[in-house]
Design a protein around this motif. Structure first.
Motif, PDB file in Angstrom:
ATOM      1  N   TRP A  57       0.960  -1.064   0.080  1.00 27.45           N
ATOM      2  CA  TRP A  57       0.095  -0.046  -0.101  1.00 27.45           C
ATOM      3  C   TRP A  57       1.029   1.235   0.016  1.00 27.45           C
ATOM      4  CZ3 TRP A  57      -0.931   4.340   2.680  1.00 27.45           C
ATOM      5  CH2 TRP A  57      -2.044   5.062   2.719  1.00 27.45           C
ATOM      6  N   SER A  60       2.427   1.911  -3.324  1.00 23.90           N
ATOM      7  CA  SER A  60       1.462   2.301  -4.298  1.00 23.90           C
ATOM      8  C   SER A  60       1.039   3.780  -3.886  1.00 23.90           C
ATOM      9  CB  SER A  60       0.199   1.161  -4.463  1.00 23.90           C
ATOM     10  OG  SER A  60       0.412  -0.046  -4.725  1.00 23.90           O
ATOM     11  N   ASN A  61       1.069   3.877  -2.897  1.00 22.06           N
ATOM     12  CA  ASN A  61       0.502   5.346  -2.566  1.00 22.06           C
ATOM     13  C   ASN A  61       1.719   6.210  -2.036  1.00 22.06           C
ATOM     14  OD1 ASN A  61      -2.695   5.268  -2.839  1.00 22.06           O
ATOM     15  ND2 ASN A  61      -1.806   3.322  -2.097  1.00 22.06           N
ATOM     16  N   PHE A 145       0.183   9.939  -9.854  1.00 22.30           N
ATOM     17  CA  PHE A 145       0.648   9.665  -8.354  1.00 22.30           C
ATOM     18  C   PHE A 145       0.945  10.894  -7.708  1.00 22.30           C
ATOM     19  CE2 PHE A 145       4.533   8.377 -10.046  1.00 22.30           C
ATOM     20  CZ  PHE A 145       5.492   9.079  -9.407  1.00 22.30           C
ATOM     21  N   ASP A 152      -3.725   9.331  -8.482  1.00 23.47           N
ATOM     22  CA  ASP A 152      -3.607   7.965  -9.241  1.00 23.47           C
ATOM     23  C   ASP A 152      -2.661   7.296  -7.978  1.00 23.47           C
ATOM     24  OD1 ASP A 152      -5.078   7.825 -11.466  1.00 23.47           O
ATOM     25  OD2 ASP A 152      -3.579   8.517 -12.693  1.00 23.47           O
ATOM     26  N   VAL A 153      -2.947   5.737  -7.960  1.00 22.26           N
ATOM     27  CA  VAL A 153      -1.842   4.917  -7.321  1.00 22.26           C
ATOM     28  C   VAL A 153      -0.573   4.844  -8.272  1.00 22.26           C
ATOM     29  CG1 VAL A 153      -3.352   3.683  -5.990  1.00 22.26           C
ATOM     30  CG2 VAL A 153      -3.005   2.949  -8.412  1.00 22.26           C
ATOM     31  N   THR A 155       2.091   2.741 -10.238  1.00 21.97           N
ATOM     32  CA  THR A 155       2.146   1.278 -10.920  1.00 21.97           C
ATOM     33  C   THR A 155       3.374   1.087 -11.538  1.00 21.97           C
ATOM     34  OG1 THR A 155       1.336   1.941 -13.069  1.00 21.97           O
ATOM     35  CG2 THR A 155      -0.168   1.470 -11.399  1.00 21.97           C
ATOM     36  N   ASN A 244      -3.190  -1.875  -6.392  1.00 23.17           N
ATOM     37  CA  ASN A 244      -3.209  -0.778  -7.145  1.00 23.17           C
ATOM     38  C   ASN A 244      -3.296  -1.058  -8.662  1.00 23.17           C
ATOM     39  OD1 ASN A 244      -0.908  -2.328  -8.225  1.00 23.17           O
ATOM     40  ND2 ASN A 244       0.822  -0.995  -7.473  1.00 23.17           N
ATOM     41  N   THR A 246      -2.193  -3.543 -10.610  1.00 21.64           N
ATOM     42  CA  THR A 246      -1.106  -3.799 -11.510  1.00 21.64           C
ATOM     43  C   THR A 246      -0.341  -4.917 -11.083  1.00 21.64           C
ATOM     44  OG1 THR A 246      -0.616  -1.544 -12.054  1.00 21.64           O
ATOM     45  CG2 THR A 246       0.929  -2.930 -12.330  1.00 21.64           C
TER      46      THR A 246
END
Length: 336
Positions: A57, A60-61, A145, A152-153, A155, A244, A246
């Motif tokens: 997480w 991805s963020n 992102f 967005d996340v 990727t 995410n 992906t």
């Protein structure tokens, strides 16, 4: 015999009565111990998976600072606020276009993970100003992102590639006859992924290239926490599509690692890069057959800090590369 049997029989019944509760208690204690052990095992497994979910997480963020300045305030460069769609129309991108008078040559900056278009630790404004002083138009933009709104996340390049291709399309629409992508870290890895899908790129400068693949993913995790390679990678590969959207298999890292790109690439990498071992740059460079492609491995330099640590040499080498690209492209145009 009968006397012994009669004499012992009552005692035997007493012993049996005493034995039954003892056996029952033993079985109960045994069940409790087994249940406790299983509970501990399941709890540890849950914590292990939860830790990997947290890692996936966070990756991805990324936390990205807001844009704090602009080209005019930072370097006295006149600019335009621009918006453009990602190539797949998945979102609208925001950035700055810094025109150079009469120029049809454009540099598109591709920033790294956890940063925005300013990427202060590079620092990006200095390089944008340098590129502009060489009479290049400059396009700086935020990946999804790093967007101020509707983030967005991250990727690792899957959706970012479409966003970079949208930026390249904008440069083309602004009448760029020569387009150079200058990428950093994951932005460099994204540039290589985009290079597989477009014929509109004439050259790339790639600083501290980070390509998301199992080896570099585990390398970065191991730098932060001592986790076993297996089953950590397998767990993360299962979690990424959930968090995410992906899978690592959707990132064409194998193709990138074996591709001989038709345009020249200047790879720049430090030997003390703690996020992307410099061997990846050497491997990518060794695949290139374009006579202008080259690699500069910088001793004792760190991830994305090479310009800070070796500014004069950095600009000299970049200037030399851009000059050769310009000459070659101009010659090709004249021959046509």
């Amino acid at each position: 015999m009968n006397i012994l049997t009669r004499t012992n029989a009552p005692g035997s019944r007493s012993i049996q009565k005493l034995a039954e509760p003892t056996t029952t208690r033993f079985i109960r204690v045994k069940h409790i111990i087994v249940a406790l052990i299983l509970s501990i095992i399941f709890f540890l497994l849950f914590c292990f998976v939860a830790l990997h979910a947290y890692i996936a997480w966070v990756l991805s963020n990324p936390t990205v600072a807001p844009v704090y300045s602009n080209p005019l305030a930072a370097k006295s460069m006149a600019y335009e606020n621009v918006t453009f769609p990602a190539l797949d129309n998945s979102r609208v991108m925001h950035g700055w276009y810094i025109p150079a008078e009469g120029s049809k040559r454009t540099i598109v900056f591709s920033h790294g993970y956890g940063a925005n278009r300013e990427e202060s630790w590079v620092p990006m404004y200095d390089l944008a100003h340098y590129a502009h002083s060489l009479n290049y138009n400059v396009l700086m933009f935020d990946y999804g992102f790093a967007a101020e709104y509707n983030k967005d996340v991250a990727t690792g390049g899957k959706i970012e590639t479409q966003q970079l291709l949208g930026a390249i399309k904008l440069a083309k629409e602004r009448d760029a006859g020569q387009i150079i992508v200058w990428g950093f870290s994951m932005g460099a890895g994204t540039a290589l992924q985009a290079g597989l899908q477009t014929e509109d790129v004439d050259a790339m400068i790639l600083d501290s290239t980070f390509l998301l693949e199992p080896d570099t993913l585990y390398h970065n995790i191991k730098n932060q926490i001592a986790l076993p390679r297996h089953p950590s990678l397998e767990i993360l590969e299962l979690l990424f599509p959930v968090l995410n959207g992906t899978s690592l298999n959707q990132i064409p890292y194998q193709q990138v690692k074996s591709e001989d790109y038709p345009f020249p690439i200047f790879f720049i990498h430090g030997t003390l890069d703690e996020k992307a071992p410099f061997g990846i740059a050497e491997k990518l460079a060794s695949n290139q057959s374009n006579p202008l492609s080259t690699v500069w491995i910088v001793d004792d330099s760190h991830h994305e800090l090479i310009f800070r640590e070796h500014s004069r040499d950095y600009l000299r080498r970049v200037s030399s590369f851009l000059g050769k690209v310009k000459t070659t492209l101009n010659t090709s145009i004249q021959e046509e």
